[in-house]
Write a protein that holds these residues in place. Structure first.
Motif, PDB file in Angstrom:
ATOM      1  N   PRO A 151      27.105  20.824  47.563  1.00  0.00           N
ATOM      2  CA  PRO A 151      27.506  22.078  48.211  1.00  0.00           C
ATOM      3  C   PRO A 151      25.763  22.747  47.777  1.00  0.00           C
ATOM      4  CG  PRO A 151      29.104  22.533  47.194  1.00  0.00           C
ATOM      5  CD  PRO A 151      28.443  21.008  46.371  1.00  0.00           C
ATOM      6  N   LEU A 152      25.233  22.684  46.874  1.00  0.00           N
ATOM      7  CA  LEU A 152      24.108  23.346  46.409  1.00  0.00           C
ATOM      8  C   LEU A 152      22.816  22.383  46.444  1.00  0.00           C
ATOM      9  CD1 LEU A 152      25.837  24.644  42.916  1.00  0.00           C
ATOM     10  CD2 LEU A 152      25.449  25.841  45.046  1.00  0.00           C
ATOM     11  N   TYR A 153      22.759  21.072  46.737  1.00  0.00           N
ATOM     12  CA  TYR A 153      22.014  20.177  47.319  1.00  0.00           C
ATOM     13  C   TYR A 153      20.940  21.191  47.998  1.00  0.00           C
ATOM     14  CZ  TYR A 153      19.298  16.585  48.930  1.00  0.00           C
ATOM     15  OH  TYR A 153      18.013  16.201  48.992  1.00  0.00           O
ATOM     16  N   GLU A 154      21.333  21.766  49.274  1.00  0.00           N
ATOM     17  CA  GLU A 154      20.246  22.186  50.028  1.00  0.00           C
ATOM     18  C   GLU A 154      19.291  22.555  49.839  1.00  0.00           C
ATOM     19  OE1 GLU A 154      20.039  24.037  54.417  1.00  0.00           O
ATOM     20  OE2 GLU A 154      22.184  22.553  53.987  1.00  0.00           O
ATOM     21  N   LEU A 155      19.676  23.967  48.692  1.00  0.00           N
ATOM     22  CA  LEU A 155      18.674  24.805  47.503  1.00  0.00           C
ATOM     23  C   LEU A 155      18.752  24.578  46.725  1.00  0.00           C
ATOM     24  CD1 LEU A 155      18.619  28.000  47.306  1.00  0.00           C
ATOM     25  CD2 LEU A 155      20.296  27.837  46.393  1.00  0.00           C
ATOM     26  N   ASP A 156      19.006  23.612  45.892  1.00  0.00           N
ATOM     27  CA  ASP A 156      18.376  22.994  45.924  1.00  0.00           C
ATOM     28  C   ASP A 156      16.694  22.383  45.763  1.00  0.00           C
ATOM     29  OD1 ASP A 156      18.199  22.264  42.808  1.00  0.00           O
ATOM     30  OD2 ASP A 156      19.229  20.178  42.114  1.00  0.00           O
ATOM     31  N   ASP A 157      17.295  21.346  46.591  1.00  0.00           N
ATOM     32  CA  ASP A 157      15.945  21.021  48.025  1.00  0.00           C
ATOM     33  C   ASP A 157      14.985  22.256  48.051  1.00  0.00           C
ATOM     34  OD1 ASP A 157      14.197  18.249  48.399  1.00  0.00           O
ATOM     35  OD2 ASP A 157      15.472  19.394  50.672  1.00  0.00           O
TER      36      ASP A 157
END
Length: 187
Positions: free
Chosen positions: A80-86
């Motif tokens: 769920p942190l992928y979008e922020l990580d990206d």
């Protein structure tokens, strides 16, 4: 044609900047431009760092029946942190954090960070609720992360102190650093 004999013997001594690629489109202002985007990048990066720690704690310490289910797959982009990580990876590109991007690109960067923060926010609050209370029994159902710092309007405090209501407000302060800190927390 390339002819070194025609080169001028005197070297260039003045600055090449400001460089412009069209009228009123100067590539300058590294330290002074896009302060809001630079601040948003720092806040997003700090939040991502803390969110990764909370995600790890939730996966390692919660009982199996309370672990936060992410997806049915172990894909590299399933967190769920992928979008922020990206978003953070894109913004930390040379023209994002440097402040030299064009305005429409800066808007896109801000939109990506905000979207990633919102998605990560719901995951982090759910994980903290489970880590702190070790149950899902309706306690702290309205736990929220308030991104408004130094604001006079806060819906959480306004709702709790509305006329005729007296609700407690709980504040969770998380230190993502690996050392003890002594700071004043403004509420």
């Amino acid at each position: 044609k390339y002819n070194p004999a025609e080169w001028n013997a005197s070297p260039k001594t003045k600055d090449w900047f400001p460089y412009a690629d069209c009228d009123h489109c100067y590539w300058t202002g590294y330290f002074t431009s896009r302060q809001g985007l630079k601040r948003m990048e720092r806040v997003g990066s700090s939040f991502l760092h803390a969110a990764r720690q909370i995600e790890s704690m939730a996966r390692l310490t919660l009982p199996k029946d309370q672990r936060i289910r992410i997806t049915d797959t172990d894909a590299w982009n399933a967190s769920p942190l992928y979008e922020l990580d990206d978003a953070m990876g894109v913004v930390q590109h040379h023209d994002g954090v440097s402040g030299t991007s064009k305005q429409h690109v800066a808007y896109d960067y801000a939109k990506r960070i905000a979207g990633g923060m919102n998605k990560a926010n719901s995951f982090v609050t759910d994980a903290l609720r489970k880590l702190l209370l070790n149950s899902n029994e309706g306690v702290l159902d309205n736990l929220t992360y308030c991104m408004l710092n130094n604001e006079t309007i806060c819906t959480v405090s306004q709702e709790a102190s509305r006329e005729g209501r007296k609700e407690d407000i709980y504040v969770i302060v998380y230190n993502a650093l690996a050392k003890e800190r002594h700071e004043v927390v403004s509420l």
